[in-house]
Design a protein around this motif. Sequence first.
Motif, short mmCIF file in Angstrom:
data_model
loop_
_atom_site.label_atom_id
_atom_site.label_comp_id
_atom_site.label_asym_id
_atom_site.label_seq_id
_atom_site.Cartn_x
_atom_site.Cartn_y
_atom_site.Cartn_z
N GLN A 55 6.05 8.72 23.65
CA GLN A 55 4.82 9.47 23.89
C GLN A 55 3.89 9.39 22.68
O GLN A 55 2.67 9.22 22.82
N MET A 56 4.44 9.49 21.49
CA MET A 56 3.63 9.42 20.27
C MET A 56 2.97 8.04 20.17
O MET A 56 1.79 7.94 19.83
N LYS A 57 3.70 6.99 20.47
CA LYS A 57 3.13 5.64 20.42
C LYS A 57 2.04 5.48 21.48
O LYS A 57 0.98 4.89 21.19
N THR A 58 2.26 5.99 22.66
CA THR A 58 1.25 5.91 23.72
C THR A 58 -0.01 6.67 23.32
O THR A 58 -1.13 6.19 23.50
N MET A 59 0.18 7.85 22.76
CA MET A 59 -0.97 8.66 22.35
C MET A 59 -1.76 7.98 21.23
O MET A 59 -2.99 8.01 21.24
N THR A 60 -1.07 7.36 20.29
CA THR A 60 -1.79 6.69 19.21
C THR A 60 -2.57 5.50 19.73
O THR A 60 -3.69 5.24 19.27
N GLN A 61 -2.00 4.78 20.68
CA GLN A 61 -2.72 3.66 21.29
C GLN A 61 -3.99 4.17 21.98
O GLN A 61 -5.06 3.57 21.84
N SER A 62 -3.88 5.27 22.70
CA SER A 62 -5.04 5.86 23.37
C SER A 62 -6.09 6.31 22.36
O SER A 62 -7.29 6.09 22.56
N MET A 63 -5.66 6.96 21.29
CA MET A 63 -6.60 7.43 20.27
C MET A 63 -7.35 6.26 19.64
O MET A 63 -8.57 6.32 19.46
N ALA A 64 -6.63 5.22 19.31
CA ALA A 64 -7.27 4.05 18.70
C ALA A 64 -8.27 3.42 19.66
O ALA A 64 -9.38 3.03 19.25
N THR A 65 -7.93 3.34 20.92
CA THR A 65 -8.83 2.77 21.92
C THR A 65 -10.09 3.62 22.06
O THR A 65 -11.21 3.09 22.06
N ILE A 66 -9.92 4.93 22.14
CA ILE A 66 -11.07 5.83 22.27
C ILE A 66 -11.96 5.74 21.03
O ILE A 66 -13.19 5.67 21.15
N MET A 67 -11.37 5.71 19.85
CA MET A 67 -12.16 5.59 18.62
C MET A 67 -12.96 4.30 18.61
O MET A 67 -14.15 4.29 18.28
N GLN A 68 -12.32 3.19 18.98
CA GLN A 68 -13.02 1.93 19.01
C GLN A 68 -14.22 1.98 19.95
O GLN A 68 -15.30 1.47 19.62
N ILE A 69 -14.06 2.57 21.10
CA ILE A 69 -15.15 2.67 22.08
C ILE A 69 -16.25 3.59 21.56
O ILE A 69 -17.42 3.22 21.52
N LYS A 70 -15.88 4.78 21.13
CA LYS A 70 -16.88 5.76 20.69
C LYS A 70 -17.59 5.34 19.41
O LYS A 70 -18.79 5.55 19.27
N PHE A 71 -16.87 4.76 18.48
CA PHE A 71 -17.46 4.43 17.20
C PHE A 71 -18.31 3.16 17.24
O PHE A 71 -19.08 2.90 16.33
N SER A 72 -18.20 2.39 18.29
CA SER A 72 -18.99 1.17 18.40
C SER A 72 -20.31 1.40 19.15
O SER A 72 -21.10 0.49 19.30
N GLN A 73 -20.54 2.61 19.63
CA GLN A 73 -21.76 2.92 20.39
C GLN A 73 -22.92 3.21 19.48
O GLN A 73 -22.82 3.67 18.42
#
Length: 124
Positions: free
Chosen positions: A106-124
């Motif tokens: 679960q921790m690995k899944t959550m970190t993958q999700s966080m990284a993906t969201i950051m990449q999307i949000k921070f590139s806007q």
Amino acid sequence: MEDIQTRENIILIMRKFYDKLLTDNSINHFFTKTTDVSNHLEEHFETLATFWEQALFLKGGYKNNMFQKHLDVHQKSPFNQEHYQTWLQHLHTTIDENFKGENAEQMKTMTQSMATIMQIKFSQ
């Protein structure tokens, strides 16, 4: 190998994870130059433990905005794809070296999700 079950388990992961981050020249500048995290690691580990206790065990207590904290760092020194991949690789390796089970996955899944969201949000 047991699963992640306690705050102490989370702090162990964070200590070993940060050992990897701080010795990796491709990413350590975020902790030593962009921020001063390396100067107060024990306090940072406690904050991270509270965050992960809330995320994994639904304990509550984390009051910061994790995304805003990382956005502030990104605005000083932008994260790129390699930084996210390095961060995930070190964290996932640290988890796998020390724990196995539902919470570890679960921790690995959550970190993958966080990284993906950051990449999307921070590139806007």
